[in-house]
Design an enzyme around this catalytic site. Structure first.
Site, PDB file in Angstrom:
ATOM      1  N   ASP A 201       0.937  -1.334  -0.105  1.00 17.88           N
ATOM      2  CA  ASP A 201       0.018  -0.003   0.194  1.00 17.88           C
ATOM      3  C   ASP A 201       0.797   1.387  -0.100  1.00 17.88           C
ATOM      4  O   ASP A 201       1.816   1.391   0.792  1.00 17.88           O
ATOM      5  CB  ASP A 201      -0.822   0.094   1.208  1.00 17.88           C
ATOM      6  CG  ASP A 201      -2.081   1.076   1.237  1.00 17.88           C
ATOM      7  OD1 ASP A 201      -2.817   0.949   0.452  1.00 17.88           O
ATOM      8  OD2 ASP A 201      -1.615   1.982   2.158  1.00 17.88           O
ATOM      9  N   ASP A 330     -10.479   1.350  -4.841  1.00 12.70           N
ATOM     10  CA  ASP A 330     -10.424   2.977  -4.572  1.00 12.70           C
ATOM     11  C   ASP A 330     -11.129   3.546  -5.812  1.00 12.70           C
ATOM     12  O   ASP A 330     -10.888   4.895  -5.839  1.00 12.70           O
ATOM     13  CB  ASP A 330      -9.051   3.026  -4.615  1.00 12.70           C
ATOM     14  CG  ASP A 330      -8.247   2.942  -3.365  1.00 12.70           C
ATOM     15  OD1 ASP A 330      -8.969   2.742  -2.460  1.00 12.70           O
ATOM     16  OD2 ASP A 330      -6.991   2.411  -3.259  1.00 12.70           O
TER      17      ASP A 330
HETATM   18  C1  GLC Z   1      -4.310   3.132  -0.671  1.00 11.55           C
HETATM   19  C2  GLC Z   1      -5.380   2.115  -0.638  1.00 11.55           C
HETATM   20  C3  GLC Z   1      -6.590   3.022  -0.154  1.00 11.55           C
HETATM   21  C4  GLC Z   1      -6.178   3.829   1.317  1.00 11.55           C
HETATM   22  C5  GLC Z   1      -4.676   4.521   1.326  1.00 11.55           C
HETATM   23  C6  GLC Z   1      -4.395   4.719   2.533  1.00 11.55           C
HETATM   24  O1  GLC Z   1      -4.422   4.156  -1.705  1.00 11.55           O
HETATM   25  O2  GLC Z   1      -5.687   1.511  -1.727  1.00 11.55           O
HETATM   26  O3  GLC Z   1      -7.708   2.486   0.040  1.00 11.55           O
HETATM   27  O4  GLC Z   1      -7.046   4.656   1.479  1.00 11.55           O
HETATM   28  O5  GLC Z   1      -3.825   3.579   0.595  1.00 11.55           O
HETATM   29  O6  GLC Z   1      -3.946   3.720   3.191  1.00 11.55           O
END
Ligand code: GLC
Ligand code: CA
Length: 556
Positions: A201, A330
């Protein structure tokens, strides 16, 4: 010669567990539900599952705020049921990938609660604590991507802590070697259990510029990003994780690299000595109808989409490997964005062929395979996603009228992808026997797995045959990429070539009829049409006139 690898040949199904399948009847998707659907997942023809975070979490960001990295959220089950899912997937020949969220933890993680006890606590340095500039000003002018400024004040110690995302997601200080040891420990924990790799992530954010300097210009949003996106030590840290942990396992990593050019991505994924990730999740092709990850809506532009896709295909050829996707947790649903809700099956198949036959490893997000659509909720309060609320606030602050700001939230919300999976036409879409935790799209009575199982021409069965075709034809996996008709605003056309085979993919992004003429040197009649989304596909004068969202794939 192409470096062949299992991760290049596989395709992956993504599960956002909370909305996948409720196995124990409390309205929340869980691992019992996943276990009961393993045969279904396998039947798609995928080779792996990526789980969005399954760990304990206060859900400020639905799992991306982790309070315990070595356990399972009680809503989803426990380690025992996780092990059963893992074993069940392996028995069926599918690998399992965990989401690794190490840019930040939850503020309820014990490391942070310790750290909050004050300077001198052994965990203080796990995070970024700093004095403010004067009494009321945070240490720098960075914005949080989820709410206001990137710093939260702690009265007890008169210091502030950094959070690029919500204040419930404090950033870990990766410069601290003890934090890096913790990360390695977490990786080993899951790999030793049998997990096959990680989706990492916002991994390109883990190293912050030295001194955490203020940005010279204050932007309407995301001020400071250049000081932590692709930061100074990120590759060194990833190389360390690889050297100390990943190299000891037959595993794979895909990093999330938001707003990144292919050249920057190659710094991580270029094959050879320096490679630190197998693949990078890029974002540019997800912005053909918006600006700043779904935030500011624009009319869909096929030219923009093609440019983004081709840029990555060309830049990575022979150097790195693409991660192919059109949906994840997302982004809003792709038929609603790039296809047509009026022609959901036709445009759904067209979009599927358009990306599954590119060079790279395809990811398919739950519900994408049956053409789930956006679900527009009437009021802002109906939304759960923290980012939707933040974007709405920013829009209002920029003077955008309420109605328009709500429209933007409805179109752009990540919640569009987070409504419960539609399994059947029975109540709650067959997702749960009780009222689900979040609104089911009322179109479940027509859009669902059960009805598409029956129908040989369904989108679901199209995904199955396309994935099977990919598996059986190396030209799809290892072939080169060449785009045709770059200037067309309606057609996306490309060919792939490998060891004497050629694949030609023709996609129309409009309901209007468009004349397609085969590129020079290609005789359509000499090929076999292997896919299409209409019956009776004639070729007239080495071309044809498209029907709405028509797609054809020829093999030579
Ligand atoms: C990434 C994830 C998203 C999350 C962000 C913070 O972009 O895919 O869902 O909100 O990281 O962890
Ligand atoms: Ca449940």
């Amino acid at each position: 010669m192409e470096n062949k690898a299992w991760y290049k040949e596989m395709s992956v199904y993504q599960i956002w567990c909370r909305s996948f399948c409720d196995g124990n009847g409390d309205g929340i998707g869980d691992l019992w539900g996943v276990l009961s659907k393993l045969d279904y997942i396998k039947s798609l023809g995928v080779d792996g599952i990526w789980f969005s975070p399954l760990y304990p979490s206060p859900n400020a960001d639905y799992g991306y705020d982790i309070s315990d990295y070595k356990s399972i959220h009680p809503d989803f089950g426990d380690l025992d049921i996780f092990r059963q899912v893992l074993e069940g997937a392996h028995e069926r020949g599918m690998r399992v990938f965990m989401d690794l969220v190490i840019n930040h933890t939850s503020d309820e993680h014990p490391w942070f609660t310790e750290s909050k006890k004050g300077p001198g606590n052994p965990y203080r340095d796990y995070y970024f604590w700093r004095k403010g500039r004067g009494r009321h000003r945070p240490p720098n002018n960075w914005d949080s991507l989820f709410e206001g400024r990137a710093w939260e004040y702690d009265r007890a110690s008169d210091e502030w802590y950094l959070h690029i995302f919500s204040k419930k997601q404090p950033d870990l200080n990766m410069d601290n070697p003890r934090v890096r040891e913790e990360v390695k420990d977490i990786m080993r924990f899951w790999l030793d259990m049998g997990v096959d790799g990680f989706r990492e992530d916002v991994i390109t954010y883990i190293s912050k510029a030295e001194g955490l300097p203020s940005a010279r210009v204050k932007l309407p949003a995301a001020t400071g990003m250049k000081y932590y996106a692709d930061g100074p030590k990120v590759k060194a840290y990833l190389a360390e994780f690889k050297r100390d942990v990943l190299d000891y396992y037959d595993c794979f990593t895909v990093g999330e690299g938001s707003l990144m050019s292919p050249e920057t991505a190659l710094g991580y994924i270029r094959e050879g000595e320096e490679q630190v990730l197998n693949m990078m999740i890029s974002f540019s092709h997800m912005q053909a109808d918006c600006f700043m990850t779904d935030f500011i809506q624009r009319p869909f532009s096929l030219r923009k989409l093609k440019k983004a896709l081709s840029e990555w295909q060309d830049a990575l050829f022979g150097r790195g490997w693409n991660c192919l996707y059109l949906e994840n947790h997302d982004h809003p649903r792709v038929i609603s964005r790039y296809g047509s809700e009026k022609y959901p099956v036709e445009s759904g198949k067209m979009l599927a062929a358009g990306y599954l036959f590119l060079r790279g490893t395809p990811f398919i997000y739950q519900g994408q395979e049956i053409g789930m659509l956006n679900h527009y909720l009437p009021r802002l309060e109906d939304y759960r996603d923290i980012m939707t609320k933040n974007n709405y606030r920013i829009a209002r602050r920029l003077g955008i009228p309420e109605k328009r700001a709500l429209f933007m939230a409805q179109r752009g919300s990540r919640d569009n992808a987070r409504t419960p999976m539609q399994w059947s036409a029975s109540e709650n879409g067959g997702f749960s026997d009780v009222r689900p935790w979040f609104a089911v799209n009322p179109n479940y009575s027509s859009v669902n797995v059960a009805s598409q199982e029956e129908d040989p021409d369904s989108l679901l069965n199209f995904y199955r045959s396309a994935l099977e075709f990919r598996r059986e034809n190396e030209v799809v996996i290892y072939g080169n990429y060449r785009e045709h008709l770059k200037d067309s605003d309606e057609l996306y056309v490309y060919e792939r070539n490998y060891e004497g085979r050629k694949l030609l993919v023709i996609c129309s992004f409009t309901e209007e009829p468009v004349r397609f003429d085969a590129p020079e040197g290609i005789d359509l009649e000499s090929g076999e049409q292997v896919f299409g989304n209409y019956e009776s596909c004639f070729v007239i004068c080495n071309g044809f006139t498209t029907r709405p969202y028509e797609m054809r794939v020829y093999l030579f």
